[in-house]
Design a protein around this motif. Sequence first.
Motif, PDB file in Angstrom:
ATOM      1  N   GLU A   1       4.960  13.675  -3.987  1.00 45.01           N
ATOM      2  CA  GLU A   1       3.848  12.809  -3.619  1.00 45.01           C
ATOM      3  C   GLU A   1       2.602  13.616  -3.264  1.00 45.01           C
ATOM      4  O   GLU A   1       2.694  14.703  -2.703  1.00 45.01           O
ATOM      5  N   VAL A   2       1.459  13.038  -3.598  1.00 44.29           N
ATOM      6  CA  VAL A   2       0.179  13.676  -3.313  1.00 44.29           C
ATOM      7  C   VAL A   2      -0.520  12.874  -2.224  1.00 44.29           C
ATOM      8  O   VAL A   2      -0.901  11.722  -2.441  1.00 44.29           O
ATOM      9  N   GLY A   3      -0.677  13.490  -1.073  1.00 43.44           N
ATOM     10  CA  GLY A   3      -1.328  12.802   0.030  1.00 43.44           C
ATOM     11  C   GLY A   3      -2.801  13.126   0.161  1.00 43.44           C
ATOM     12  O   GLY A   3      -3.553  12.368   0.775  1.00 43.44           O
TER      13      GLY A   3
ATOM     14  N   VAL B   1       1.918   7.902  -6.607  1.00 46.33           N
ATOM     15  CA  VAL B   1       0.888   8.897  -6.917  1.00 46.33           C
ATOM     16  C   VAL B   1       1.456  10.274  -6.618  1.00 46.33           C
ATOM     17  O   VAL B   1       1.656  10.642  -5.459  1.00 46.33           O
ATOM     18  N   ARG B   2       1.683  11.051  -7.680  1.00 52.74           N
ATOM     19  CA  ARG B   2       2.462  12.270  -7.521  1.00 52.74           C
ATOM     20  C   ARG B   2       1.858  13.419  -8.315  1.00 52.74           C
ATOM     21  O   ARG B   2       1.060  13.239  -9.241  1.00 52.74           O
ATOM     22  N   GLY B   3       2.286  14.619  -7.922  1.00 55.31           N
ATOM     23  CA  GLY B   3       1.932  15.849  -8.621  1.00 55.31           C
ATOM     24  C   GLY B   3       3.196  16.618  -8.943  1.00 55.31           C
ATOM     25  O   GLY B   3       4.313  16.087  -8.821  1.00 55.31           O
ATOM     26  N   PRO B   4       3.078  17.871  -9.319  1.00 53.16           N
ATOM     27  CA  PRO B   4       4.275  18.658  -9.665  1.00 53.16           C
ATOM     28  C   PRO B   4       5.255  18.818  -8.504  1.00 53.16           C
ATOM     29  O   PRO B   4       6.459  18.978  -8.731  1.00 53.16           O
TER      30      PRO B   4
ATOM     31  N   ALA C   1       0.825  -1.206   0.000  1.00 58.18           N
ATOM     32  CA  ALA C   1       0.000   0.000   0.000  1.00 58.18           C
ATOM     33  C   ALA C   1       0.862   1.259   0.000  1.00 58.18           C
ATOM     34  O   ALA C   1       0.627   2.192  -0.784  1.00 58.18           O
ATOM     35  N   PHE C   2       1.867   1.312   0.854  1.00 60.77           N
ATOM     36  CA  PHE C   2       2.721   2.500   0.892  1.00 60.77           C
ATOM     37  C   PHE C   2       3.592   2.600  -0.353  1.00 60.77           C
ATOM     38  O   PHE C   2       3.944   3.713  -0.781  1.00 60.77           O
ATOM     39  N   ALA C   3       3.944   1.467  -0.943  1.00 65.00           N
ATOM     40  CA  ALA C   3       4.682   1.520  -2.210  1.00 65.00           C
ATOM     41  C   ALA C   3       3.849   2.201  -3.285  1.00 65.00           C
ATOM     42  O   ALA C   3       4.369   2.988  -4.095  1.00 65.00           O
TER      43      ALA C   3
ATOM     44  N   ALA D   1      -1.274  12.040 -10.655  1.00 67.14           N
ATOM     45  CA  ALA D   1      -0.992  11.055 -11.702  1.00 67.14           C
ATOM     46  C   ALA D   1      -0.053  10.000 -11.149  1.00 67.14           C
ATOM     47  O   ALA D   1       0.638  10.220 -10.151  1.00 67.14           O
ATOM     48  N   VAL D   2      -0.028   8.861 -11.795  1.00 75.79           N
ATOM     49  CA  VAL D   2       0.859   7.773 -11.391  1.00 75.79           C
ATOM     50  C   VAL D   2       2.124   7.821 -12.220  1.00 75.79           C
ATOM     51  O   VAL D   2       2.067   7.824 -13.461  1.00 75.79           O
ATOM     52  N   VAL D   3       3.254   7.869 -11.550  1.00 81.70           N
ATOM     53  CA  VAL D   3       4.554   7.861 -12.220  1.00 81.70           C
ATOM     54  C   VAL D   3       5.036   6.422 -12.314  1.00 81.70           C
ATOM     55  O   VAL D   3       4.941   5.660 -11.347  1.00 81.70           O
TER      56      VAL D   3
END
Length: 514
Positions: free
Chosen positions: A385-387, A379-382, A372-374, A473-475
């Motif tokens: 990470e996006v929490g 999931v990231r933004g500019p 889950a944490f991986a 978005a997913v990197v």
Amino acid sequence: MFESPGISYATLWPVLLVLAVACAGVVVEAFAPRAARFNTQVSLALAGLVAALAGTVAVGAGSSLGASTGERALIVDGPGVFSQGLVLLVSLGGVALFAERRLDNGVSAFAGQAAALPGTPAERTASQRGLEHTEVYPLMMFAVGGMMLFCISGDLLMLFVALEVLSLPLYLLTGLARRRRLLSQEAALKYFLLGAFSSGIFLYGLALVYGFAGSMSLAEIGDVAAEDGSSPLLLLGIGLMAVGLLFKTGAVPFHSWTPDVYQGAPTPVTAWMSAATKIAAFAAMLRLFYVAFGAEGDIWRPAIGVIAVLTMLLGASFAVVQTDVKRMLGYSAVAHTGFLLTGLLGVQTDAFGSTQAVLFYLTAYGFATLGAFAIVSLVRGPNGEVGSLERWAGLGRSNPWVAATFAVFLLSMAGLPLTAGFIGKWGVFAAALGAGQWPVVAVAIGSSIIAIFFYVRMIMVMFFTDPREDAAAVVTPSYATTVVIALSAVATVLLGVIPGPVLSLLVDAGGFIG
């Protein structure tokens, strides 16, 4: 005349190998060129963990299982060896996540220069040069060595030494996040201060128990307690030592560090620490309470039951109102600690008793939380990470495989059928019911229902909510991170569909020996 204790290196060499690799990593940091350190450290850590895992399997399958060494300071029994193997498996995944460099423009999740103040030119220079702290790998290996010792500690002094060896590297690793440095450093400071207090309390309790029994050996303490009965010195010692262990597991009221550290630490550290620390802490707690304090079960079980109830209710209730994914998973971890404490209330038997139930739950939880944490790290933004939960909206449409895999982990944590979490909860609830702890089990079922709400809410946000303009978005990660996520998902499903092999292994492992 002093006589040195006999050491069985044939049974302890996996632990010694991990600590030797940690020391070798320190030498690499001192003498290897900076450009060569990353590959050297990763290769060294992976090789050491694989060799130690193979050695642990060999010890578990060999005739030396059930032996003690170091004047009974270390007990190599079935539950201890199983816990060691589980710690090593999770740590292999942790090294892979530590080594991830594709998600953030070719640099790792760790700060380039920890001594530089956040926002200063020194920090920007370190970031521009692509510096990173490869010291994280020997720190991790020292912590793994401490966890392995913690799982098989047979006396009070070894318990304390192992506790400190595993804890000190975690305090450092928590404060090394590359982004949101102030949040990371605040989490590390809180973790360190509360951990120092809990260690002092644990040590005070240790001294009181030693004063009561006149021995450091857990087995001898258990014998003295069975013969002499309850003593204020013993009961106070049990309470103080429990505080130290309950802090490491994140139980209420010693949980306040958990959501802050889970949110502030580098996500690879959170992924590994959330699984490995809980495994080691509960392995040590089971041994301490069953072997040393088993005769006082009628006294400590009600207290642990109350703590379990508070932990489950508070963890599940606070997770409902969280808007940050990592904090939600942090309070979820608090609730899972309560479920594990429910298993601790059961009766230890030669068949599938509370020891086996708790160890299976740790297996299920370890794989689910690591995976889950991986995914959270992807999931990231500019700005990294996006929490924020809102920005995960629509993730199931843009990246259905990633969202579906995350949903599998969430459903397992919720304890739904066909996942490992369902078998784990069934085991700990059945063990507690067998000991007549039905009020605690009733609260556990109610807390599980509350927990289903926030897990399902997360799934609804991903699959049934329209994405925002600033949606995350997913990197695409490296192959190593992809393998960790895939294997964690496979293990989560297989343990729910075909739990028999692991359950049989736990039954064959038996209980703790004195």
